[in-house]
Design a protein around this motif. Structure first.
Motif, short mmCIF file in Angstrom:
data_model
loop_
_atom_site.label_atom_id
_atom_site.label_comp_id
_atom_site.label_asym_id
_atom_site.label_seq_id
_atom_site.Cartn_x
_atom_site.Cartn_y
_atom_site.Cartn_z
N GLY A 20 27.25 64.22 5.86
CA GLY A 20 27.41 65.88 6.10
C GLY A 20 26.74 66.44 7.58
N ALA A 21 26.21 65.86 8.33
CA ALA A 21 25.81 66.34 9.54
C ALA A 21 26.87 66.72 10.47
CB ALA A 21 24.74 65.43 10.21
N ARG A 22 26.75 67.66 11.33
CA ARG A 22 27.74 67.86 12.49
C ARG A 22 27.13 67.52 13.88
NH1 ARG A 22 28.98 72.98 13.34
NH2 ARG A 22 27.28 73.83 12.26
N ALA A 23 27.85 66.88 14.75
CA ALA A 23 27.42 66.69 16.03
C ALA A 23 28.15 67.76 16.91
CB ALA A 23 28.33 65.47 16.35
N LEU A 24 27.44 68.22 17.73
CA LEU A 24 27.47 69.43 18.56
C LEU A 24 28.07 69.02 20.14
CD1 LEU A 24 25.26 72.19 17.43
CD2 LEU A 24 27.65 71.43 16.56
N ILE A 25 27.87 67.66 20.32
CA ILE A 25 28.00 67.04 21.66
C ILE A 25 29.28 66.38 21.62
CG2 ILE A 25 27.09 65.89 23.74
CD1 ILE A 25 25.75 68.64 23.46
N ASP A 26 30.19 66.51 22.52
CA ASP A 26 31.34 65.55 22.88
C ASP A 26 30.81 64.38 23.43
OD1 ASP A 26 33.60 64.06 22.61
OD2 ASP A 26 34.96 65.60 23.25
N PRO A 27 30.86 63.22 23.36
CA PRO A 27 30.29 62.13 24.07
C PRO A 27 31.34 61.89 25.13
CG PRO A 27 29.94 61.40 21.67
CD PRO A 27 30.85 62.64 21.77
N ARG A 28 32.60 62.12 25.00
CA ARG A 28 33.50 62.05 25.92
C ARG A 28 33.37 62.88 27.31
NH1 ARG A 28 38.72 63.07 22.29
NH2 ARG A 28 37.33 64.83 21.71
N ALA A 29 32.46 63.82 27.10
CA ALA A 29 32.22 64.74 28.30
C ALA A 29 31.20 64.03 29.13
CB ALA A 29 31.67 66.13 27.72
N PHE A 30 30.71 62.89 28.65
CA PHE A 30 29.90 62.01 29.63
C PHE A 30 30.88 60.71 29.77
CE2 PHE A 30 27.43 65.12 27.23
CZ PHE A 30 26.37 65.41 28.09
N ALA A 31 31.13 60.66 31.26
CA ALA A 31 31.88 59.47 31.59
C ALA A 31 31.19 58.13 31.28
CB ALA A 31 32.40 59.85 32.99
N ALA A 32 29.85 58.00 31.59
CA ALA A 32 29.36 56.83 31.51
C ALA A 32 29.00 56.33 30.23
CB ALA A 32 27.63 56.96 32.18
N ASP A 33 29.04 57.18 29.10
CA ASP A 33 28.93 56.62 27.72
C ASP A 33 30.12 55.72 27.35
OD1 ASP A 33 27.69 57.62 24.68
OD2 ASP A 33 29.83 57.09 24.62
N ALA A 34 29.50 54.67 26.94
CA ALA A 34 30.45 53.67 26.47
C ALA A 34 30.02 52.75 25.17
CB ALA A 34 30.60 52.73 27.69
N PRO A 35 30.63 52.60 24.21
CA PRO A 35 30.26 52.12 23.02
C PRO A 35 29.96 50.62 23.27
CG PRO A 35 32.28 53.45 22.55
CD PRO A 35 31.97 53.45 23.95
N GLY A 36 28.83 50.20 22.74
CA GLY A 36 28.30 48.99 22.92
C GLY A 36 27.69 48.67 24.26
N SER A 37 27.48 49.73 25.11
CA SER A 37 26.75 49.55 26.31
C SER A 37 25.32 50.19 26.11
CB SER A 37 27.30 50.33 27.53
OG SER A 37 27.23 51.62 27.29
N ALA A 38 24.50 50.19 27.20
CA ALA A 38 23.15 50.96 27.00
C ALA A 38 23.26 52.28 27.14
CB ALA A 38 22.19 50.10 27.92
N TYR A 39 24.53 52.64 27.80
CA TYR A 39 24.52 54.17 28.33
C TYR A 39 24.99 55.03 26.95
CZ TYR A 39 24.01 52.60 32.96
OH TYR A 39 23.50 52.22 34.17
N LEU A 40 24.11 55.94 26.79
CA LEU A 40 24.53 56.73 25.55
C LEU A 40 24.37 58.37 25.73
CD1 LEU A 40 25.09 56.86 22.29
CD2 LEU A 40 22.53 56.75 22.00
N ALA A 41 25.34 59.01 25.46
CA ALA A 41 25.35 60.40 25.70
C ALA A 41 24.27 61.14 24.87
CB ALA A 41 26.64 60.96 25.29
N PRO A 42 23.86 62.41 25.12
CA PRO A 42 22.69 62.83 24.47
C PRO A 42 23.47 63.55 22.98
CG PRO A 42 23.38 64.25 26.34
CD PRO A 42 23.80 62.77 26.46
N GLN A 43 22.72 63.68 21.98
CA GLN A 43 23.56 64.13 20.72
C GLN A 43 22.51 65.25 20.05
OE1 GLN A 43 26.24 65.63 19.31
NE2 GLN A 43 26.91 63.54 19.71
N VAL A 44 23.30 66.24 19.52
CA VAL A 44 22.54 67.22 18.90
C VAL A 44 23.12 67.46 17.72
CG1 VAL A 44 21.71 69.70 18.85
CG2 VAL A 44 21.69 68.63 21.02
N LEU A 45 22.29 67.29 16.62
CA LEU A 45 22.95 67.18 15.41
C LEU A 45 22.35 68.45 14.53
CD1 LEU A 45 22.41 63.57 14.31
CD2 LEU A 45 24.59 64.74 15.12
N VAL A 46 23.30 69.13 13.77
CA VAL A 46 22.98 70.09 12.66
C VAL A 46 23.38 69.78 11.46
CG1 VAL A 46 22.84 72.04 14.52
CG2 VAL A 46 25.00 71.61 13.35
N ASP A 47 23.03 70.70 10.34
CA ASP A 47 23.43 70.50 8.92
C ASP A 47 22.86 69.14 8.61
OD1 ASP A 47 24.97 72.76 9.00
OD2 ASP A 47 26.97 71.94 9.34
#
Length: 463
Positions: free
Chosen positions: A327-354
């Motif tokens: 039920g949490a909501r993520a307020l950051i779209d990882p797609r806004a961070f070009a280097a973010d790639a699933p399975g890599s060490a590069y991970l966008a910052p994330q803010v969760l509410v609810d």
């Protein structure tokens, strides 16, 4: 043939360095040399110990131009922030050197006619320092310098991810002409480390790492009456009261959450905000978070580097995914961070509410760039949530009411209480934790009490 340790860089996944673990003969030689050298070193005047340690600090700081990019390659911290660790290293080291005469001074009770009574501080012997990769210079110096100042010898076992840091320590002490045998940098595997602890040839172990790692240290020490300093996990909370300076709180809590990609034992991992300012706080927090630049840490424009490994990033991805299903909501779209790639060490910052405390992201250490933010109705609710954790390393209160901060701080089960700051170690204050955050003390004069033993002299000179 000893095992080979490969340091895989989080920057590009390639082998950055590789070394052989020490063999049995090298370990035995180091322990024997440390014992012999310490027997002489403890008799050296404190001023001479200070001169050697100060020279080593000078030597380390002089290597900054090489150390900063090495840190980026080894554990991913952006080069624009690398010098900060060396500044912290120097601050802590010089403070501990400066306070040593007072911290190690003999204590004399109220005089009694015909007697001389004293309590003196004596060194323990050989101190084994097991240091982590996330702040590899800062965490190691917390023990290495005061241990030597107290008259001990030191064996440093650094994390394999930052094995070059141990070599830098050895080089600095060599340049400082520290007497041979007093300091050894040994590359060890887990079994070798456990064997040294169980051998009876070290008198104190200071470990910084995971809760499971701390349990392994204690298990290895079973049956040995040696000191054990353990700085373990954290899930550090912040509470933003209605009277907080909102702009200051947002700026510092974003930094406290995401600096070093959240890979800090005292990073902010959960935030509780008074319901009256909650919407404005979240809006400001998200806007500032979106300004991070995720990318190659060797690039001066990068403000958020990769996590230490793809598996570490995947763990955080898993926590986020679980929270979203609950039920949490993520307020950051990882797609806004070009280097973010699933399975890599590069991970966008994330803010969760609810979010709530049924979610792993609010209870288990994340050690990555994610934070959950909850609204609270009162001080009582905030304190209850802050204490609802297996950890207790540090906690911060954001308010303009000093008396309230002190009163609330008394109610929080933690090692350090901050007001209007976070994620910082003041070398004049004791660094310690409660619950699963560990035991023991480093820094401040109290840190010296864990690196020396009391010896009483009760001398009757009139008969």
């Amino acid at each position: 043939m000893t095992s080979m340790i490969q340091l895989i860089s989080p920057v590009d996944g390639r082998v950055y360095a590789e070394r052989h673990c020490a063999d049995a003969a090298q370990i035995d030689q180091a322990l024997a040399a440390a014992e012999a050298a310490q027997a002489l070193w403890k008799r050296r005047p404190l001023s001479e110990r200070a001169a050697c340690c100060s020279a080593a600090v000078d030597a380390m700081v002089a290597m900054q131009a090489d150390i900063v990019p090495e840190l980026a390659w080894q554990m991913g911290r952006p080069v624009r922030f690398g010098a900060g660790e060396l500044r912290g290293f120097e601050e802590r080291a010089r403070h501990m050197i400066a306070i040593a005469p007072e911290a190690l001074a003999k204590l004399e009770p109220t005089p009694v006619a015909g007697f001389r009574r004293q309590i003196r501080r004596e060194p323990l012997g050989t101190v084994l320092v097991v240091a982590p990769w996330n702040y590899p210079y800062l965490t190691a110096v917390n023990t290495v310098i005061p241990a030597l100042m107290a008259g001990n010898s030191v064996i440093l076992k650094h994390a394999s991810q930052t094995l070059l840091v141990g070599e830098r320590f050895a080089e600095a002490f060599s340049r400082a002409n520290l007497p041979a045998g007093l300091f050894h940098n040994l590359l060890l595997d887990h079994q070798q480390t456990a064997a040294i602890i169980a051998s009876g040839r070290v008198q104190q172990v200071n470990f910084t790492g995971s809760v499971e790692g701390g349990k392994a240290m204690q298990s290895a020490a079973t049956g040995r009456f040696l000191g054990m300093g353990l700085e373990l996990g954290g899930k550090d909370p912040a509470y933003v009261r209605a009277d907080a300076n909102l702009e200051h709180a947002v700026e510092n809590l974003v930094d406290g959450s995401f600096f070093n990609s959240g890979q800090s034992c005292c990073a902010i991992e959960r935030i509780y905000v008074d319901e009256n300012i909650y919407p404005a706080f979240v809006e400001g927090f998200v806007a500032l978070t979106r300004q991070y630049v995720l990318g190659n840490p060797l690039d001066e424009t990068t403000t958020l580097g990769p996590l230490v490994s793809p598996s570490a990033a995947d763990f955080v991805r898993g926590q986020i995914a679980e929270a979203l299903t609950l039920g949490a909501r993520a307020l950051i779209d990882p797609r806004a961070f070009a280097a973010d790639a699933p399975g890599s060490a590069y991970l966008a910052p994330q803010v969760l509410v609810d979010v709530n405390h049924r979610m792993s992201v609010m209870r288990e250490e994340s050690f990555g760039p994610v934070v959950g933010i909850m609204s609270v109705a009162s001080d009582v609710e905030a304190i209850a949530l802050m204490n609802d954790s297996q950890f207790g390393l540090s906690a911060s209160i954001w308010t303009q009411d000093l008396a309230a901060a002190e009163q609330l701080g008394d109610e929080i089960a933690t090692g350090t209480v901050f007001m209007n700051r976070c994620d910082y170690l003041d070398p004049a204050l004791a660094w310690t934790g409660v619950k699963n955050s560990g035991r023991g003390v480093t820094l401040s004069r109290l840190g010296y009490e864990h690196l020396s033993r009391a010896k009483s002299f009760h001398l009757r000179h009139e008969i």
